[in-house]
Enzyme design. Structure first.
Site, PDB file in Angstrom:
ATOM      1  N   HIS A 132     -55.082 -45.073  -6.927  1.00  0.00           N
ATOM      2  CA  HIS A 132     -54.660 -46.082  -7.830  1.00  0.00           C
ATOM      3  C   HIS A 132     -55.289 -46.011  -9.327  1.00  0.00           C
ATOM      4  CE1 HIS A 132     -53.333 -50.092  -8.886  1.00  0.00           C
ATOM      5  NE2 HIS A 132     -54.654 -50.460  -9.056  1.00  0.00           N
ATOM      6  N   ASP A 172     -55.234 -52.570  -2.752  1.00  0.00           N
ATOM      7  CA  ASP A 172     -56.187 -51.838  -3.702  1.00  0.00           C
ATOM      8  C   ASP A 172     -57.496 -52.564  -3.706  1.00  0.00           C
ATOM      9  OD1 ASP A 172     -53.326 -51.802  -6.125  1.00  0.00           O
ATOM     10  OD2 ASP A 172     -54.171 -50.321  -4.595  1.00  0.00           O
TER      11      ASP A 172
HETATM   12  N1  LIG Z   1     -51.775 -52.586   2.373  1.00  0.00           N
HETATM   13  C1  LIG Z   1     -51.785 -51.881   1.149  1.00  0.00           C
HETATM   14  N2  LIG Z   1     -50.736 -51.385   0.940  1.00  0.00           N
HETATM   15  C2  LIG Z   1     -50.833 -50.590  -0.234  1.00  0.00           C
HETATM   16  C3  LIG Z   1     -51.927 -50.195  -0.895  1.00  0.00           C
HETATM   17  C4  LIG Z   1     -53.227 -50.845  -0.387  1.00  0.00           C
HETATM   18  O1  LIG Z   1     -54.074 -50.980  -1.273  1.00  0.00           O
HETATM   19  N3  LIG Z   1     -53.151 -51.704   0.676  1.00  0.00           N
HETATM   20  N4  LIG Z   1     -51.914 -49.475  -1.962  1.00  0.00           N
HETATM   21  C5  LIG Z   1     -50.638 -49.109  -2.667  1.00  0.00           C
HETATM   22  C6  LIG Z   1     -50.443 -48.442  -3.933  1.00  0.00           C
HETATM   23  N5  LIG Z   1     -50.461 -49.477  -4.798  1.00  0.00           N
HETATM   24  C7  LIG Z   1     -51.258 -49.531  -5.790  1.00  0.00           C
HETATM   25  O2  LIG Z   1     -51.968 -48.497  -5.809  1.00  0.00           O
HETATM   26  C8  LIG Z   1     -49.216 -50.513  -4.987  1.00  0.00           C
HETATM   27  C9  LIG Z   1     -48.007 -50.224  -4.836  1.00  0.00           C
HETATM   28  C10 LIG Z   1     -46.789 -51.085  -4.971  1.00  0.00           C
HETATM   29  C11 LIG Z   1     -47.168 -52.318  -4.927  1.00  0.00           C
HETATM   30  C12 LIG Z   1     -45.936 -53.363  -4.906  1.00  0.00           C
HETATM   31  O3  LIG Z   1     -45.956 -54.432  -5.644  1.00  0.00           O
HETATM   32  N6  LIG Z   1     -44.902 -52.986  -4.336  1.00  0.00           N
HETATM   33  C13 LIG Z   1     -43.591 -53.870  -3.933  1.00  0.00           C
HETATM   34  C14 LIG Z   1     -42.454 -53.120  -4.279  1.00  0.00           C
HETATM   35  C15 LIG Z   1     -42.517 -52.441  -5.772  1.00  0.00           C
HETATM   36  C16 LIG Z   1     -41.205 -51.319  -5.619  1.00  0.00           C
HETATM   37  O4  LIG Z   1     -40.701 -51.379  -4.741  1.00  0.00           O
HETATM   38  O5  LIG Z   1     -40.851 -51.309  -6.855  1.00  0.00           O
HETATM   39  C17 LIG Z   1     -43.699 -54.170  -2.631  1.00  0.00           C
HETATM   40  O6  LIG Z   1     -44.238 -53.506  -1.717  1.00  0.00           O
HETATM   41  O7  LIG Z   1     -43.178 -55.579  -2.264  1.00  0.00           O
HETATM   42  C18 LIG Z   1     -48.375 -52.788  -5.176  1.00  0.00           C
HETATM   43  C19 LIG Z   1     -49.709 -51.931  -5.134  1.00  0.00           C
HETATM   44  C20 LIG Z   1     -49.781 -48.637  -1.625  1.00  0.00           C
HETATM   45  N7  LIG Z   1     -49.691 -49.585  -0.637  1.00  0.00           N
HETATM   46  N1  LIG Z   2     -50.503 -48.467  -7.364  1.00  0.00           N
HETATM   47  C1  LIG Z   2     -50.306 -47.191  -7.513  1.00  0.00           C
HETATM   48  C2  LIG Z   2     -49.746 -46.559  -8.439  1.00  0.00           C
HETATM   49  O1  LIG Z   2     -49.292 -47.296  -9.450  1.00  0.00           O
HETATM   50  N2  LIG Z   2     -49.485 -45.447  -8.633  1.00  0.00           N
HETATM   51  C3  LIG Z   2     -49.121 -44.789  -9.816  1.00  0.00           C
HETATM   52  O2  LIG Z   2     -47.935 -43.896  -9.494  1.00  0.00           O
HETATM   53  C4  LIG Z   2     -47.832 -42.525  -9.919  1.00  0.00           C
HETATM   54  C5  LIG Z   2     -47.233 -41.747  -9.085  1.00  0.00           C
HETATM   55  O3  LIG Z   2     -47.076 -40.605  -9.995  1.00  0.00           O
HETATM   56  P1  LIG Z   2     -46.705 -39.073  -9.132  1.00  0.00           P
HETATM   57  O4  LIG Z   2     -45.297 -39.644  -8.380  1.00  0.00           O
HETATM   58  O5  LIG Z   2     -46.282 -38.149 -10.365  1.00  0.00           O
HETATM   59  O6  LIG Z   2     -47.663 -38.771  -8.195  1.00  0.00           O
HETATM   60  C6  LIG Z   2     -49.198 -42.225 -10.411  1.00  0.00           C
HETATM   61  O7  LIG Z   2     -49.380 -41.600 -11.563  1.00  0.00           O
HETATM   62  C7  LIG Z   2     -50.137 -43.624 -10.294  1.00  0.00           C
HETATM   63  O8  LIG Z   2     -50.562 -44.065 -11.506  1.00  0.00           O
END
Ligand SMILES: Nc1nc2c(c(=O)[nH]1)N[C@@H](CN(C=O)c1ccc(C(=O)N[C@@H](CCC(=O)O)C(=O)O)cc1)CN2
Ligand SMILES: NCC(=O)N[C@@H]1O[C@H](COP(=O)([O-])[O-])[C@@H](O)[C@H]1O
Length: 218
Positions: A132, A172
């Site tokens: 993240h 996160d």
């Molecule tokens: N239960 C958990 N799931 C995920 C985590 C976590 O810590 N706990 N980390 C995420 C990654 N992430 C941030 O690091 C993150 C990714 C996506 C979203 C989000 O709002 N996703 C939406 C859809 C967005 C899209 O499809 O463009 C959703 O799922 O409704 C928030 C945080 C990975 N999963």
């Molecule tokens: N919440 C998670 C998140 O925002 N992740 C973001 O997705 C990118 C994936 O890049 P990549 O597809 O080139 O690895 C990463 O750069 C990271 O910042």
């Protein structure tokens, strides 16, 4: 070393896959010794990371939420039911893999994982970690880099950062495995900050995976 003695990773992606590439490269170096990525799963068909995996001869799967949403009414309950089925099916897909992974790495995986995924995976003794682009307790969720950049411009925030953390139901909020601060520079564009952060990510995702693998062995 026989294949069965390797550390086994499965990587979840949604996009470009530059962090996946960092892990692929690390598996071929001393950075991640005796470690191999046995499967890459994307929730988006056009994710370039799928091409990166194929070029590295790593099997891939495309696991999309839409077919699950189509089976349910477009209501809050229907969407929740679709996500439950989707997540349970994702866990099933991974648990059928042979050999099973010891760690699942979310590398730009843009789907919130529910307990319908996390519980069966934890029951199988598999760790889930996530990259993240923020520090613990800050800018949780999507768009973290831009939100930090805005806070630098409007609120005088001096630094943001990147973390690798354990994945729990709360997004996160899992325990940080490794973090690295990234200074915010006055007048810097969002693109310039993103590029600096991505550079940090590519190193930290390897370090966080290595630390996690070492913890499992203890
Ligand atoms: N239960 C958990 N799931 C995920 C985590 C976590 O810590 N706990 N980390 C995420 C990654 N992430 C941030 O690091 C993150 C990714 C996506 C979203 C989000 O709002 N996703 C939406 C859809 C967005 C899209 O499809 O463009 C959703 O799922 O409704 C928030 C945080 C990975 N999963
Ligand atoms: N919440 C998670 C998140 O925002 N992740 C973001 O997705 C990118 C994936 O890049 P990549 O597809 O080139 O690895 C990463 O750069 C990271 O910042």
């Amino acid at each position: 070393m026989s294949q069965s003695q390797h550390n086994v990773l499965v990587v979840l992606i949604s996009g470009n896959g530059s962090n996946l590439q960092a892990l692929i490269d690390a598996c071929s170096s001393s950075a991640l010794p005796d470690t191999r990525i046995t499967h890459v799963i994307s929730n988006r068909k056009a994710a370039y990371g799928l091409e990166r995996a194929t070029k590295a001869s790593i099997p891939t799967s495309y696991h999309n939420l839409v077919p699950y949403k189509r089976k349910h009414p477009h209501t809050e309950e229907g969407t929740a039911a679709a996500r439950t089925e989707y997540d349970a099916s994702l866990a099933e897909l991974i648990l059928k893999l042979e050999p099973r992974p010891s760690v699942i790495v979310c590398a730009g995986w843009m789907h919130i994982l529910t307990p319908d995924f996390l519980n069966p995976i934890a029951a199988a003794g598999i760790k889930v970690i996530n990259l993240h682009p923020a520090l613990p307790g800050e800018f949780a969720g999507a768009g973290a880099i831009e939100r930090a950049w805005e806070a630098g411009r409007k609120e005088g925030l001096k630094r943001t950062g990147v973390m690798i953390h354990e994945v729990i139901a709360e997004v996160d909020a899992g325990e940080a495995i490794v973090t690295k601060e990234v200074e915010l520079r006055e007048g810097e564009s969002l693109d310039e900050l993103e590029n600096r952060i991505h550079e940090v990510e590519h190193g930290l995702i390897v370090e966080g995976t290595r630390i996690t693998l070492e913890k499992i062995k203890k």
